[in-house]
Design an enzyme around this catalytic site. Sequence first.
Site, PDB file in Angstrom:
ATOM      1  N   SER A 106       0.843  -1.196   0.000  1.00  0.00           N
ATOM      2  CA  SER A 106       0.000   0.000   0.000  1.00  0.00           C
ATOM      3  C   SER A 106       0.876   1.243   0.000  1.00  0.00           C
ATOM      4  O   SER A 106       2.012   1.221   0.459  1.00  0.00           O
ATOM      5  CB  SER A 106      -0.943   0.005   1.210  1.00  0.00           C
ATOM      6  OG  SER A 106      -0.198  -0.032   2.403  1.00  0.00           O
ATOM      7  N   ASP A 107       0.316   2.305  -0.536  1.00  0.00           N
ATOM      8  CA  ASP A 107       1.023   3.576  -0.569  1.00  0.00           C
ATOM      9  C   ASP A 107      -0.015   4.689  -0.628  1.00  0.00           C
ATOM     10  O   ASP A 107      -1.126   4.483  -1.134  1.00  0.00           O
ATOM     11  CB  ASP A 107       1.953   3.671  -1.776  1.00  0.00           C
ATOM     12  CG  ASP A 107       2.910   4.846  -1.645  1.00  0.00           C
ATOM     13  OD1 ASP A 107       3.855   4.738  -0.832  1.00  0.00           O
ATOM     14  OD2 ASP A 107       2.703   5.866  -2.312  1.00  0.00           O
ATOM     15  N   GLN A 108       0.346   5.829  -0.089  1.00  0.00           N
ATOM     16  CA  GLN A 108      -0.587   6.956  -0.093  1.00  0.00           C
ATOM     17  C   GLN A 108       0.110   8.210  -0.610  1.00  0.00           C
ATOM     18  O   GLN A 108       1.234   8.514  -0.214  1.00  0.00           O
ATOM     19  CB  GLN A 108      -1.124   7.208   1.311  1.00  0.00           C
ATOM     20  CG  GLN A 108      -2.248   8.227   1.350  1.00  0.00           C
ATOM     21  CD  GLN A 108      -2.833   8.342   2.742  1.00  0.00           C
ATOM     22  OE1 GLN A 108      -2.164   8.811   3.651  1.00  0.00           O
ATOM     23  NE2 GLN A 108      -4.063   7.906   2.903  1.00  0.00           N
TER      24      GLN A 108
END
Length: 199
Positions: free
Chosen positions: A73-75
């Site tokens: 995941s990455d934001q």
Amino acid sequence: MSSDTRPALILGSSSPYRRELLSRLRIPFEVATPDIDETPLAGERPAATALRLSRLKAEAIAALHAGALVIGSDQVCTLDDQQIGKPGTHAKALAQLQLMRGRTVTFHSALCLLDGRTGEAQIADIQTHATFRNLSDAELDAYLRLETPYDCAGSAKVEGLGIMLLERVESDDPTALIGLPLIALTGMLRHAGYPCFGA
């Protein structure tokens, strides 16, 4: 597939907040920290950056754990389609918050579930639109000194005091803003045949 035969589930993240979110599902998982270059590519759009990095994180961990289901995941935080990164310093964080106050910012929370048994990768970009309160410089400075969110995209640590910066949040997934969209993730796990309820 029964709970006895389900594959290992690995969260590819060093974030304690993502770990806490995943633990809410009450399913067994391991944590591994991916070692990747998170620098955006020249001309890369924010959503593309988040999606690419989430997949790279999953692939880096999957390469070390054959047959596992790996969550990457990455934001990325954006304002006017420009990426707002992790500030690193108090001065940069204050400048970010001054820029965002009274405005609506988009957080791209990208998710990748890589199935090490089949090589299939499911990816999604869950967007959250967060409108910031029009706070004074003194309030922003006080928040930064109390929370020190210098490793958070956009300086908004919403799992803590950063929630007080916000006036309104719109998202299809309430956990996306913290960094791990659980509605999307559980849909991906079900698609992969993973027994979320242990049966």
